[in-house]
Write a protein that holds these residues in place. Sequence first.
Motif, PDB file in Angstrom:
ATOM      1  N   LEU A   1      50.874  30.083  47.031  1.00 13.17           N
ATOM      2  CA  LEU A   1      51.112  31.472  47.598  1.00 13.17           C
ATOM      3  C   LEU A   1      51.061  31.105  49.047  1.00 13.17           C
ATOM      4  CD1 LEU A   1      49.863  34.599  46.373  1.00 13.17           C
ATOM      5  CD2 LEU A   1      49.847  34.090  48.607  1.00 13.17           C
ATOM      6  N   PRO A   2      49.858  30.759  49.792  1.00 17.05           N
ATOM      7  CA  PRO A   2      50.052  30.646  51.244  1.00 17.05           C
ATOM      8  C   PRO A   2      51.319  29.718  51.884  1.00 17.05           C
ATOM      9  CG  PRO A   2      48.051  29.339  50.504  1.00 17.05           C
ATOM     10  CD  PRO A   2      48.799  30.237  49.348  1.00 17.05           C
ATOM     11  N   ALA A   3      51.629  28.641  51.063  1.00 18.42           N
ATOM     12  CA  ALA A   3      52.866  28.019  51.510  1.00 18.42           C
ATOM     13  C   ALA A   3      53.942  28.480  51.469  1.00 18.42           C
ATOM     14  CB  ALA A   3      52.958  26.659  50.482  1.00 18.42           C
TER      15      ALA A   3
ATOM     16  N   HIS B   1      50.138  21.276  48.999  1.00 19.35           N
ATOM     17  CA  HIS B   1      49.652  20.104  48.774  1.00 19.35           C
ATOM     18  C   HIS B   1      49.172  19.866  47.171  1.00 19.35           C
ATOM     19  CE1 HIS B   1      48.951  19.694  52.984  1.00 19.35           C
ATOM     20  NE2 HIS B   1      48.261  20.873  53.164  1.00 19.35           N
ATOM     21  N   VAL B   2      48.912  20.728  46.490  1.00 18.95           N
ATOM     22  CA  VAL B   2      48.827  20.567  45.123  1.00 18.95           C
ATOM     23  C   VAL B   2      50.063  20.088  44.352  1.00 18.95           C
ATOM     24  CG1 VAL B   2      47.921  21.503  42.936  1.00 18.95           C
ATOM     25  CG2 VAL B   2      46.670  22.219  45.079  1.00 18.95           C
ATOM     26  N   HIS B   3      51.270  21.030  44.699  1.00 15.40           N
ATOM     27  CA  HIS B   3      52.536  20.474  44.204  1.00 15.40           C
ATOM     28  C   HIS B   3      52.747  19.127  44.591  1.00 15.40           C
ATOM     29  CE1 HIS B   3      56.847  21.452  43.147  1.00 15.40           C
ATOM     30  NE2 HIS B   3      57.070  20.686  43.936  1.00 15.40           N
ATOM     31  N   SER B   4      52.505  18.764  45.688  1.00 20.07           N
ATOM     32  CA  SER B   4      52.797  17.243  46.036  1.00 20.07           C
ATOM     33  C   SER B   4      51.915  16.280  45.262  1.00 20.07           C
ATOM     34  CB  SER B   4      52.524  16.887  47.498  1.00 20.07           C
ATOM     35  OG  SER B   4      53.366  17.731  48.259  1.00 20.07           O
TER      36      SER B   4
ATOM     37  N   GLU C   1      57.008  15.875  36.536  1.00 16.71           N
ATOM     38  CA  GLU C   1      57.103  16.664  35.296  1.00 16.71           C
ATOM     39  C   GLU C   1      56.192  17.704  35.035  1.00 16.71           C
ATOM     40  OE1 GLU C   1      54.866  13.039  33.914  1.00 16.71           O
ATOM     41  OE2 GLU C   1      56.420  13.364  35.418  1.00 16.71           O
ATOM     42  N   LEU C   2      55.063  17.862  35.839  1.00 16.47           N
ATOM     43  CA  LEU C   2      54.187  19.174  35.670  1.00 16.47           C
ATOM     44  C   LEU C   2      54.159  19.882  36.808  1.00 16.47           C
ATOM     45  CD1 LEU C   2      51.872  19.943  34.097  1.00 16.47           C
ATOM     46  CD2 LEU C   2      50.232  18.551  35.066  1.00 16.47           C
TER      47      LEU C   2
END
Length: 132
Positions: free
Chosen positions: A50-52, A112-115, A120-121
């Motif tokens: 969300l902040p990203a 950062h979590v996306h990275s 595939e997740l």
Amino acid sequence: MSDIQTSTVSDEGFESTSNAGEFELTIDATGEAGPDPNTVLVADYAACFLPAFRVGGQQRGHDNLGKVQIDADADLDGDDDLEAIRFDVHVESDLDDETLGEIVDRAEGICHVHSALREELRADVTAHADAF
């Protein structure tokens, strides 16, 4: 010295308490005393995205997106491992689909979590403008 330090303790059973700085979070594998680890991961991912998304909007000239809400859904496989994550991003601002797509692309590069997640997740993101 590491950049992030946490401490997680379980006195018995499947409930644990994690301390991150001055914050405390109860996580329970059974989901009874607190959210289970998969739920915490999905919520953490959305809380990072969300902040990203807001920063991505600012970088595309949209400084005021208004209210932004992420409704996250996730699927588990037969072993209770996360198999898929989906975000429906609702934005108060009235933006066209192209602009929303650009902001989503930028947010994926910032979060950062996306990275950190295997490809595939990573969340399948759908953004909706003029949502409130």
